[in-house]
Design a protein around this motif. Structure first.
Motif, PDB file in Angstrom:
ATOM      1  N   ASP A   1      16.013  -2.258   0.792  1.00 29.86           N
ATOM      2  CA  ASP A   1      16.145  -0.842   0.432  1.00 29.86           C
ATOM      3  C   ASP A   1      16.202   0.057   1.663  1.00 29.86           C
ATOM      4  O   ASP A   1      16.887   1.079   1.671  1.00 29.86           O
ATOM      5  N   SER A   2      15.506  -0.342   2.716  1.00 29.20           N
ATOM      6  CA  SER A   2      15.412   0.501   3.909  1.00 29.20           C
ATOM      7  C   SER A   2      16.733   0.642   4.659  1.00 29.20           C
ATOM      8  O   SER A   2      16.895   1.566   5.459  1.00 29.20           O
ATOM      9  N   VAL A   3      17.676  -0.256   4.414  1.00 27.88           N
ATOM     10  CA  VAL A   3      18.948  -0.200   5.145  1.00 27.88           C
ATOM     11  C   VAL A   3      20.143  -0.007   4.223  1.00 27.88           C
ATOM     12  O   VAL A   3      21.268   0.148   4.695  1.00 27.88           O
ATOM     13  N   LYS A   4      19.901  -0.012   2.933  1.00 20.21           N
ATOM     14  CA  LYS A   4      20.991   0.086   1.967  1.00 20.21           C
ATOM     15  C   LYS A   4      21.770   1.380   2.195  1.00 20.21           C
ATOM     16  O   LYS A   4      21.192   2.452   2.355  1.00 20.21           O
ATOM     17  N   GLY A   5      23.092   1.257   2.210  1.00 19.57           N
ATOM     18  CA  GLY A   5      23.941   2.415   2.438  1.00 19.57           C
ATOM     19  C   GLY A   5      24.215   2.719   3.896  1.00 19.57           C
ATOM     20  O   GLY A   5      25.090   3.529   4.211  1.00 19.57           O
ATOM     21  N   ARG A   6      23.476   2.078   4.797  1.00 26.00           N
ATOM     22  CA  ARG A   6      23.668   2.313   6.234  1.00 26.00           C
ATOM     23  C   ARG A   6      24.157   1.065   6.962  1.00 26.00           C
ATOM     24  O   ARG A   6      24.908   1.173   7.936  1.00 26.00           O
ATOM     25  N   PHE A   7      23.730  -0.084   6.517  1.00 20.08           N
ATOM     26  CA  PHE A   7      24.098  -1.355   7.156  1.00 20.08           C
ATOM     27  C   PHE A   7      25.103  -2.091   6.277  1.00 20.08           C
ATOM     28  O   PHE A   7      25.025  -2.043   5.047  1.00 20.08           O
ATOM     29  N   THR A   8      26.003  -2.820   6.932  1.00 26.40           N
ATOM     30  CA  THR A   8      26.968  -3.655   6.222  1.00 26.40           C
ATOM     31  C   THR A   8      27.020  -5.032   6.865  1.00 26.40           C
ATOM     32  O   THR A   8      27.292  -5.145   8.070  1.00 26.40           O
ATOM     33  N   ILE A   9      26.771  -6.046   6.075  1.00 27.04           N
ATOM     34  CA  ILE A   9      26.838  -7.428   6.559  1.00 27.04           C
ATOM     35  C   ILE A   9      28.190  -8.004   6.177  1.00 27.04           C
ATOM     36  O   ILE A   9      28.738  -7.709   5.106  1.00 27.04           O
ATOM     37  N   SER A  10      28.744  -8.815   7.070  1.00 23.93           N
ATOM     38  CA  SER A  10      30.024  -9.456   6.791  1.00 23.93           C
ATOM     39  C   SER A  10      30.079 -10.784   7.544  1.00 23.93           C
ATOM     40  O   SER A  10      29.214 -11.064   8.386  1.00 23.93           O
ATOM     41  N   ARG A  11      31.084 -11.572   7.230  1.00 21.86           N
ATOM     42  CA  ARG A  11      31.214 -12.863   7.898  1.00 21.86           C
ATOM     43  C   ARG A  11      32.691 -13.187   8.070  1.00 21.86           C
ATOM     44  O   ARG A  11      33.526 -12.777   7.263  1.00 21.86           O
ATOM     45  N   ASP A  12      32.980 -13.944   9.125  1.00 20.43           N
ATOM     46  CA  ASP A  12      34.321 -14.471   9.380  1.00 20.43           C
ATOM     47  C   ASP A  12      34.162 -15.977   9.499  1.00 20.43           C
ATOM     48  O   ASP A  12      33.781 -16.487  10.557  1.00 20.43           O
ATOM     49  N   ASN A  13      34.426 -16.686   8.423  1.00 23.32           N
ATOM     50  CA  ASN A  13      34.194 -18.124   8.415  1.00 23.32           C
ATOM     51  C   ASN A  13      35.115 -18.861   9.385  1.00 23.32           C
ATOM     52  O   ASN A  13      34.754 -19.921   9.906  1.00 23.32           O
ATOM     53  N   ALA A  14      36.278 -18.320   9.637  1.00 27.09           N
ATOM     54  CA  ALA A  14      37.203 -18.956  10.579  1.00 27.09           C
ATOM     55  C   ALA A  14      36.635 -18.940  11.990  1.00 27.09           C
ATOM     56  O   ALA A  14      36.967 -19.793  12.815  1.00 27.09           O
ATOM     57  N   LYS A  15      35.779 -17.954  12.271  1.00 27.34           N
ATOM     58  CA  LYS A  15      35.189 -17.829  13.605  1.00 27.34           C
ATOM     59  C   LYS A  15      33.722 -18.267  13.628  1.00 27.34           C
ATOM     60  O   LYS A  15      33.057 -18.133  14.662  1.00 27.34           O
ATOM     61  N   ASN A  16      33.220 -18.754  12.493  1.00 25.70           N
ATOM     62  CA  ASN A  16      31.801 -19.139  12.413  1.00 25.70           C
ATOM     63  C   ASN A  16      30.904 -18.000  12.893  1.00 25.70           C
ATOM     64  O   ASN A  16      29.917 -18.229  13.618  1.00 25.70           O
ATOM     65  N   THR A  17      31.218 -16.804  12.477  1.00 24.03           N
ATOM     66  CA  THR A  17      30.507 -15.624  12.968  1.00 24.03           C
ATOM     67  C   THR A  17      30.138 -14.696  11.814  1.00 24.03           C
ATOM     68  O   THR A  17      30.917 -14.513  10.875  1.00 24.03           O
ATOM     69  N   MET A  18      28.952 -14.138  11.932  1.00 20.81           N
ATOM     70  CA  MET A  18      28.466 -13.152  10.987  1.00 20.81           C
ATOM     71  C   MET A  18      28.211 -11.852  11.745  1.00 20.81           C
ATOM     72  O   MET A  18      27.861 -11.888  12.933  1.00 20.81           O
ATOM     73  N   TYR A  19      28.363 -10.734  11.050  1.00 20.51           N
ATOM     74  CA  TYR A  19      28.213  -9.426  11.678  1.00 20.51           C
ATOM     75  C   TYR A  19      27.234  -8.561  10.905  1.00 20.51           C
ATOM     76  O   TYR A  19      27.015  -8.757   9.714  1.00 20.51           O
ATOM     77  N   LEU A  20      26.689  -7.593  11.609  1.00 22.02           N
ATOM     78  CA  LEU A  20      25.899  -6.555  10.955  1.00 22.02           C
ATOM     79  C   LEU A  20      26.314  -5.220  11.561  1.00 22.02           C
ATOM     80  O   LEU A  20      26.002  -4.942  12.726  1.00 22.02           O
ATOM     81  N   GLN A  21      27.039  -4.437  10.788  1.00 16.22           N
ATOM     82  CA  GLN A  21      27.404  -3.088  11.204  1.00 16.22           C
ATOM     83  C   GLN A  21      26.281  -2.150  10.810  1.00 16.22           C
ATOM     84  O   GLN A  21      25.937  -2.063   9.625  1.00 16.22           O
ATOM     85  N   MET A  22      25.716  -1.481  11.792  1.00 10.16           N
ATOM     86  CA  MET A  22      24.570  -0.611  11.552  1.00 10.16           C
ATOM     87  C   MET A  22      24.969   0.820  11.894  1.00 10.16           C
ATOM     88  O   MET A  22      25.292   1.123  13.044  1.00 10.16           O
ATOM     89  N   ASN A  23      24.962   1.666  10.882  1.00 12.93           N
ATOM     90  CA  ASN A  23      25.309   3.076  11.054  1.00 12.93           C
ATOM     91  C   ASN A  23      24.101   3.959  10.753  1.00 12.93           C
ATOM     92  O   ASN A  23      23.140   3.509  10.118  1.00 12.93           O
ATOM     93  N   THR A  24      24.195   5.195  11.189  1.00  9.76           N
ATOM     94  CA  THR A  24      23.127   6.169  10.959  1.00  9.76           C
ATOM     95  C   THR A  24      21.770   5.570  11.299  1.00  9.76           C
ATOM     96  O   THR A  24      20.813   5.585  10.509  1.00  9.76           O
ATOM     97  N   LEU A  25      21.681   5.016  12.482  1.00  8.06           N
ATOM     98  CA  LEU A  25      20.459   4.337  12.894  1.00  8.06           C
ATOM     99  C   LEU A  25      19.299   5.308  13.022  1.00  8.06           C
ATOM    100  O   LEU A  25      19.470   6.479  13.405  1.00  8.06           O
ATOM    101  N   LYS A  26      18.120   4.806  12.698  1.00  7.47           N
ATOM    102  CA  LYS A  26      16.886   5.582  12.740  1.00  7.47           C
ATOM    103  C   LYS A  26      15.911   4.914  13.708  1.00  7.47           C
ATOM    104  O   LYS A  26      15.987   3.695  13.924  1.00  7.47           O
ATOM    105  N   PRO A  27      14.971   5.666  14.256  1.00  3.86           N
ATOM    106  CA  PRO A  27      13.983   5.041  15.147  1.00  3.86           C
ATOM    107  C   PRO A  27      13.248   3.870  14.491  1.00  3.86           C
ATOM    108  O   PRO A  27      12.912   2.891  15.175  1.00  3.86           O
ATOM    109  N   GLU A  28      13.036   3.938  13.198  1.00  7.64           N
ATOM    110  CA  GLU A  28      12.347   2.845  12.505  1.00  7.64           C
ATOM    111  C   GLU A  28      13.185   1.576  12.377  1.00  7.64           C
ATOM    112  O   GLU A  28      12.680   0.546  11.928  1.00  7.64           O
TER     113      GLU A  28
END
Length: 116
Positions: free
Chosen positions: A61-88
């Motif tokens: 709940d603390s990151v919902k709407g601000r963070f987006t997780i995704s993956r690229d299986n061809a590259k064996n890589t996962m990502y976390l896009q973090m927007n509107t970051l907060k000190p917490e």
């Protein structure tokens, strides 16, 4: 053997963005549910985002709407896009398996520091 390497952390001002990457090796990445975890000083490590092998996602709940997780299986890589970051959001961020009970040995993670 299983290896997970996180990168992309850094120092950012509140309201800023960062994109984390997790490169996986030693197992069939595409068949596994994966997640991003974080641990702030003096706290336990918590799951913040999860993506299934089929691409379904869910978030703390603390990151919902601000963070987006995704993956690229061809590259064996996962990502976390973090927007509107907060000190917490300041913590060390780790990637690991997020299905069942198995967890690989934790890597060094990547430090995210959000200044106010």
């Amino acid at each position: 053997q299983v290896q997970l390497v996180e990168s992309g952390g850094g120092l950012v001002q509140a309201g800023g963005s960062l994109r984390l990457s997790c490169t996986a090796s030693g197992f069939i990445f595409s068949l596994n549910d994966m997640g991003w975890y974080r641990q702030a000083p003096g706290t336990q490590r918590d799951l913040v985002a999860r993506i299934t092998s089929r691409g379904s996602t869910n978030y703390a709940d603390s990151v919902k709407g601000r963070f987006t997780i995704s993956r690229d299986n061809a590259k064996n890589t996962m990502y976390l896009q973090m927007n509107t970051l907060k000190p917490e959001d300041t913590a060390v961020y780790y990637c690991n398996f997020a299905g069942g009970t198995y967890r690989a040995a934790w890597g060094q993670g990547t430090q995210v520091t959000v200044s106010s």
